[in-house]
Design a protein around this motif. Structure first.
Motif, PDB file in Angstrom:
ATOM      1  N   PHE A  76       3.110   9.545  32.565  1.00  0.00           N
ATOM      2  CA  PHE A  76       4.345   9.949  33.196  1.00  0.00           C
ATOM      3  C   PHE A  76       4.272   9.882  34.728  1.00  0.00           C
ATOM      4  O   PHE A  76       4.927   9.111  35.387  1.00  0.00           O
ATOM      5  N   TYR A  77       3.375  10.679  35.279  1.00  0.00           N
ATOM      6  CA  TYR A  77       3.295  10.811  36.727  1.00  0.00           C
ATOM      7  C   TYR A  77       2.843   9.503  37.340  1.00  0.00           C
ATOM      8  O   TYR A  77       3.339   9.054  38.367  1.00  0.00           O
ATOM      9  N   LEU A 100       5.461   7.216  37.983  1.00  0.00           N
ATOM     10  CA  LEU A 100       6.363   7.584  39.066  1.00  0.00           C
ATOM     11  C   LEU A 100       5.802   7.279  40.451  1.00  0.00           C
ATOM     12  O   LEU A 100       6.543   7.131  41.409  1.00  0.00           O
ATOM     13  N   GLY A 133      -2.025  14.973  37.829  1.00  0.00           N
ATOM     14  CA  GLY A 133      -1.424  14.706  36.536  1.00  0.00           C
ATOM     15  C   GLY A 133      -2.042  13.535  35.799  1.00  0.00           C
ATOM     16  O   GLY A 133      -1.586  13.164  34.726  1.00  0.00           O
ATOM     17  N   PHE A 134      -3.109  12.960  36.368  1.00  0.00           N
ATOM     18  CA  PHE A 134      -3.793  11.867  35.681  1.00  0.00           C
ATOM     19  C   PHE A 134      -4.670  12.427  34.580  1.00  0.00           C
ATOM     20  O   PHE A 134      -5.301  13.470  34.746  1.00  0.00           O
ATOM     21  N   MET A 136      -0.827  18.972  28.816  1.00  0.00           N
ATOM     22  CA  MET A 136      -0.273  17.843  29.571  1.00  0.00           C
ATOM     23  C   MET A 136       1.185  18.112  29.971  1.00  0.00           C
ATOM     24  O   MET A 136       1.599  17.755  31.078  1.00  0.00           O
ATOM     25  N   VAL A 151       1.146  20.300  32.963  1.00  0.00           N
ATOM     26  CA  VAL A 151       0.783  19.551  34.157  1.00  0.00           C
ATOM     27  C   VAL A 151       2.001  18.773  34.672  1.00  0.00           C
ATOM     28  O   VAL A 151       2.289  18.763  35.871  1.00  0.00           O
ATOM     29  N   GLN A 152       2.711  18.170  33.762  1.00  0.00           N
ATOM     30  CA  GLN A 152       3.866  17.380  34.177  1.00  0.00           C
ATOM     31  C   GLN A 152       4.990  18.263  34.710  1.00  0.00           C
ATOM     32  O   GLN A 152       5.659  17.914  35.675  1.00  0.00           O
ATOM     33  N   ALA A 186       3.817  19.253  38.173  1.00  0.00           N
ATOM     34  CA  ALA A 186       3.851  18.095  39.080  1.00  0.00           C
ATOM     35  C   ALA A 186       5.295  17.737  39.428  1.00  0.00           C
ATOM     36  O   ALA A 186       5.620  17.424  40.568  1.00  0.00           O
ATOM     37  N   MET A 207       7.130  17.474  43.018  1.00  0.00           N
ATOM     38  CA  MET A 207       7.749  16.209  43.399  1.00  0.00           C
ATOM     39  C   MET A 207       9.199  16.420  43.800  1.00  0.00           C
ATOM     40  O   MET A 207       9.667  15.847  44.793  1.00  0.00           O
ATOM     41  N   THR A 224      -7.569  21.771  33.595  1.00  0.00           N
ATOM     42  CA  THR A 224      -6.624  20.703  33.936  1.00  0.00           C
ATOM     43  C   THR A 224      -5.433  21.265  34.709  1.00  0.00           C
ATOM     44  O   THR A 224      -5.027  20.710  35.740  1.00  0.00           O
ATOM     45  N   THR A 236      -4.573  20.890  38.763  1.00  0.00           N
ATOM     46  CA  THR A 236      -3.241  20.407  39.160  1.00  0.00           C
ATOM     47  C   THR A 236      -2.639  21.332  40.210  1.00  0.00           C
ATOM     48  O   THR A 236      -2.091  20.866  41.225  1.00  0.00           O
TER      49      THR A 236
END
Ligand code: ATP
Ligand code: ATP
Ligand code: ATP
Ligand code: ATP
Ligand code: ATP
Ligand code: ATP
Ligand code: MG
Ligand code: MG
Ligand code: MG
Ligand code: MG
Ligand code: MG
Ligand code: MG
Lengths: 264, 264, 264, 264, 264, 264
Positions: A2-3, A6, A96-97, B100, B103-104, B107, B111, B142, B146
């Protein structure tokens, strides 16, 4: 990811000039002669890799307390090298990796570097890249091993690569047997003496000479000539906060004193 | 994800006004002068980020015992900032999220903030966001990484971002080397003295002056002037329970005494 | 999931009356005045959530030794509340669920509750729901965090929710920092005195007065007036086994004595 | 799964007569009065579940040293119950199963049992089913929790279920907080005295009276009347090996002595 | 799997004669009477399983120091049994297998064995099959449990199975509670005395009698009559290396002395 | 895999001549007689595998401090063997590989080797291949087991294989029970005496005789005749750095002294 999807595309080749310059936002203030020596030693390694036939691969670790200017100095050395290829590997670019995405990001940076005649790869904040946390302790061994092996992977014939890495966790890298993978290392110092602090305050132009006197008088115990031990970045930031406060001197002194105490 | 899909859509831009206001449900009772100082210091950081050119990124940690009003104060500072973009990152909005997805979510919040000229991101209850549990101890490294990197990720040129985080687990954040990532921190106090408690009881209008006397008489040992050390939220809640009980005074006193003992 | 698919469908709304009633199979025997006090305190919290405007969310933990009747008492309070929505979250309904399926099952129960004006969610046997096992120790942190956050997630405006949870592992919940998430707690006692046991035996109608005398004479050492410390459910079960044995008195006494010894 | 697919299909309902009979291959030798008491206690629980209205669910744990006949005795009690549904859950039937496949296999066995009016489920070798290994220690918590909850899951109204489990690791089940999940337990003894061994040797018809004398003379130190402490299965197996050896007496004595020593 | 696909197909039934013979490459040198006793005891178990009705399943563990000839002896016993089905389960045949592929490989070997009237399964190098490593320690519990249960899984009626396993890590198998799963065990000795070594050197025909004298003179301290404690395979290999060296005697003596020292 | 796909294809058969030669970039400087002995012992093993019928499989471990020339020596022995198949397994060729990709890469190298009449496989830097890190400690047990079993897997009839492995972590391999898997081992020394260092400096032609005197005078304390204990590769690299510095002698001496101190 996802990230991943972007993030803005960057050219695979060429120098990430703007990105590197933003690391030296606050300039390089020569508050101590050590700063010049660091830049000189950096030039030496640039020359060794750039001119000699015999050292196609060389790696240097810049280590020091938080906020001491490690990233800025590595960026400065890289920019001044004149090498046609410079790449910054930074944790901020890998938010976010997944672990695998990080490995590929790193591997790709080195592969790209291997395609240029002379290259520099700056690996910023190694402990953050490997997701280090002291409780456990935990870290991504997959990413760590990728870094360790990438550091030793010979570029193809005729290509030359200088690697500059930064960390606040030298002791951790030693425990990880990572420290030994570097061919050389440079220690970046904190601001330690009252004279060094005085020099920075003058350069900042935020305080009148009298205010500077007040500040120095209320920091630590000047007669002990106690080590200040605070990073340049923290000092510059505290100056900015102080500027907003009617009690500029008091606010700055409190901030620095708290930083000094935390260091104890 | 299932739950993810069910949550109501929110506009990516703009202020989550209603959500933030609901954090200050009980208002801000000025039971101590410290409360005003906290709000003032918040304004200072708002100004530093909002006006100065030199500090595009600043982060503050509000820490204190459970129920002391950390979330309410962070929300208050954010609402009063007048910044065009305010975002709340809260564990309650991530129930049922995978690591995950969290995290998204995080993030993405940063952003989005990077897209506004001046922004505030409130990161509520950091220890819960990272799934901290003292047995093990366990947490999502994780998610932690982040957060740590997001806190340091420079907004694009010309954009400015203030981050307000809250936690009851300052010691834990220190052990995680997370505490150092913040540029500043604010301690939020418990209700400590009988005078402070008296003030709150009067404000609540739930007790007659005589009942207040009885309450104070049966809490702890007033002659010791022992620290009460209970959070404002717990006190307000106990007042509500007491209101339902015919023995209002007794019920409230028992509740507070139990809270005091637990704190020992 | 396989098992998931096989379980019979239940209406999302409405009261799971039958399921709750089956938790109170053995009725509520008032062997001690504490039983009535527990039911009263339950009513108080029902009133606080049901009537007051100020407490839209309240959570209570019922804790006590195994087999003391925690589940029966929570079910009784819930049934007697008259609330239009009652939901039981029980480990028995999640056999064979993956961690994620559990999280969704729990999240869905709370989401459904948030849709009713006034609701009760009974979270039975918390330690089993989180897969707690003392060796390791191990547990599902994902499920634990889901419970912790669900307990604090405010229902939408105008909705009110009371949460009743049960556990035999209060100390464990403390170590997990979960105990503090509850707004109040209730201790459910074992059967402790010979008088309490006598009362239960009479109520059971399984023994003649003379047999009861024999039983009491052969349990523990009556002169010590030692604490019995056995849960009501275990006592009721032992009565049933004894009924099958020609040596009814002996069998019952042996069962209770073994239970007493295990408690030491 | 691969192996799963290969195993022969068995009817979901009805008694696994042949499979159970194969567990009692060596018959039940009444070498001690305890054997009869165990069978009687088993009948008592069969009656309690089969006849009474009040106990729809009851669980018993048979525990004892390796090779003592736990599985044979549980099978005997189940076969003699006359219940229309009997199911054996055994690790041997789950070779090569994934954790999830095991969970489903177990859940399905209990679900099938819940469909019959009166049922018995034999859970053989609990520690092997949960993949217990003392180094670590490690085990499948998922399977463990499934067993723990299945043991407590009430059958639907009007259905009754008796659960018989076996284990050599009673102490482990205690540490896992699993032992407490059982409503009762039965200890299965080793062969302990010379008289018990004598009885078994006579029953085996493998030795002449004189050979039996020799055997007894060369086992342990008969004057100490030391506990033999060897399981019946091991003794029966050693008799078979001895039969192949020209030195029948010597071989048997060596085997038993080694078994005695291992037990120390 | 990739590697899986590449391995050559072998008939499911029949004897892996060639594979087994390759395990006895160096023949069986009778350097000690114990060797014959081991082979005899093997025959006894072959008879017990092959002829008797009463023991359809029997398992034996051959254990001893590295290179002592465990695999060769197990292969010899299996070849000499005359059983129609013999299967070797060896770590070398599972390189690159996933945990699940290993489990299936093992399960299939036993299933095939269950299809033959009388079978032998040789499980070579158990600690390697379960991926044992002392740091951690770590091992595949899934594979371990598969082996433990396969060892106890009764073949179908009328089928008989003998299992021969080898290991250098008897203590580890004990700690894993695996050792107890075997019905019997055989200890395979190292070469211990000078006479035993002398016998092997003569058999090898690599040294003249005088060279043998020299060798014995320079190994350990012959007057101490110290235990040599080196495995037969290591000795045979050192003879081969020595043959290539002009200084045959010296090279051999150095190799054996180093092996002796390592054993200390 | 991504990176996997990008690496250039290499012929499965034949010698990786160029790759091997690049390992001996700096030549072999005979600074000590031990160097020649190492090369001789290597030839001996080449002969044993190449000519004898009796040893189709042999493995040797070269171990020593970092930078001592282990890889160069192994490469030299392999190149000089004249064997038709030589393969290098190196961590640098597996950057970004998943655990399974590594296992297949290794397995494939050995499978290819098994197809040639006589082969050498060089396994470079074993501890890096298994992702060893001392914190934890952690490593890939899957890759470790693959290496351990590959080392023992007999080549098909008539094929012969010599394995040369290198490591700086002999103690680790011992703890992993990996060290014992090798049939022999060779210790590679550091540069230890002043005479050895002198010889290397002369060979380098970078210093005038007088400069060499100065260097030796300022390294360690020459009168103590302290062990230098620095690897040849580190010395050669320091010479290159020194060449760039106007203060050639000083730079070299500082570098070596730092290396000596790190070794303490
Ligand atoms: N002498 C100096 N050396 C380094 N940086 C300086 C110096 N003088 C001023 N600066 C400024 O100080 C800041 C140093 O920040 P930088 O991020 O490089 O520190 P850091 O050590 O990398 O911090 P961190 O430990 O957080 O990674 C930069 O903005 C830089 O321009
Ligand atoms: N002086 C005050 N400071 C903060 N909150 C106050 C104050 N006076 C009243 N309140 C009310 O008290 C409550 C504080 O609750 P809040 O959730 O902010 O506490 P918290 O410290 O974040 O709790 P937790 O530790 O559970 O996260 C809010 O409802 C708020 O309106
Ligand atoms: N005073 C009482 N309080 C609670 N339960 C009672 C009481 N009198 C009788 N009972 C009966 O005793 C049983 C209590 O069982 P319950 O399952 O509620 O115990 P529990 O504490 O939840 O057990 P566990 O620790 O196993 O979860 C119920 O059948 C209930 O009807
Ligand atoms: N009195 C007895 N009790 C139990 N089994 C007996 C008895 N007499 C003879 N046997 C025979 O002994 C054997 C007991 O084996 P069983 O497998 O039941 O032991 P176990 O305790 O379950 O062993 P394990 O610990 O390996 O699971 C059976 O073949 C059974 O027929
Ligand atoms: N008396 C003997 N017993 C066993 N093997 C012998 C004997 N005499 C010679 N040999 C030969 O010695 C070698 C023994 O090697 P084998 O692989 O069986 O040892 P091992 O104990 O299994 O080794 P490892 O511990 O490495 O598994 C074989 O080649 C075998 O032919
Ligand atoms: N006598 C020697 N032995 C080995 N290498 C030598 C010798 N003389 C010069 N060299 C050169 O020194 C270098 C040794 O580096 P090499 O990579 O082999 O060391 P290493 O021990 O494998 O290092 P590492 O521990 O980092 O794996 C090579 O460039 C080699 O050509
Ligand atoms: Mg930095
Ligand atoms: Mg809060
Ligand atoms: Mg309960
Ligand atoms: Mg059994
Ligand atoms: Mg072997
Ligand atoms: Mg090397």
């Amino acid at each position: 990811d996802f990230y991943h999807a972007l993030e803005e595309v960057k050219p695979a080749f060429g120098i990430a000039e703007e990105e590197l310059e933003s690391c030296v936002q606050g300039g390089i203030i020569h508050f101590s002669p050590v700063i010049r020596e660091i830049l000189k030693e950096g030039q030496l390694f640039v020359k060794q890799v750039g001119e000699a036939n015999a050292t196609p691969l060389f790696s240097v670790l810049l280590h020091g307390h938080p906020a001491t200017g490690k990233t800025a100095l590595a960026a400065r050395i890289a920019i001044d090298s004149g090498f046609p290829f410079i790449r910054l590997i930074s944790p901020e670019d890998m938010v976010g990796f997944s672990e695998m995405a990080k490995v590929q990001h790193i591997a790709k940076a080195f592969m790209d570097a291997h395609k240029s005649r002379t290259s520099i790869v700056v690996v910023d904040n190694v402990e953050r890249i490997i997701d280090w946390v002291p409780i456990g302790p935990r870290f991504s061994n997959t990413v760590l091993q990728t870094l360790m092996v990438s550091l030793r992977k010979q570029p193809p014939k005729g290509r030359r690569l200088l690697i500059l890495a930064t960390t606040t966790e030298r002791a951790v890298l030693k425990q990880l047997d990572f420290y030994n993978s570097f061919d050389s290392d440079i220690m970046v110092p904190t601001v330690n003496t009252y004279d060094e602090l005085l020099y920075i305050l003058e350069q900042s132009e935020a305080f009148s000479p009298q205010e500077i006197d007040e500040v120095l008088g209320s920091i630590g115990d000047i007669h002990d000539n106690r080590r200040i031990g605070v990073g340049i970045k923290k000092i510059l930031l505290s100056i900015e906060t102080a500027k907003q406060d009617p009690d500029k001197v008091g606010r700055f002194a409190r901030a620095i004193n708290r930083a000094i105490d935390e260091d104890l």
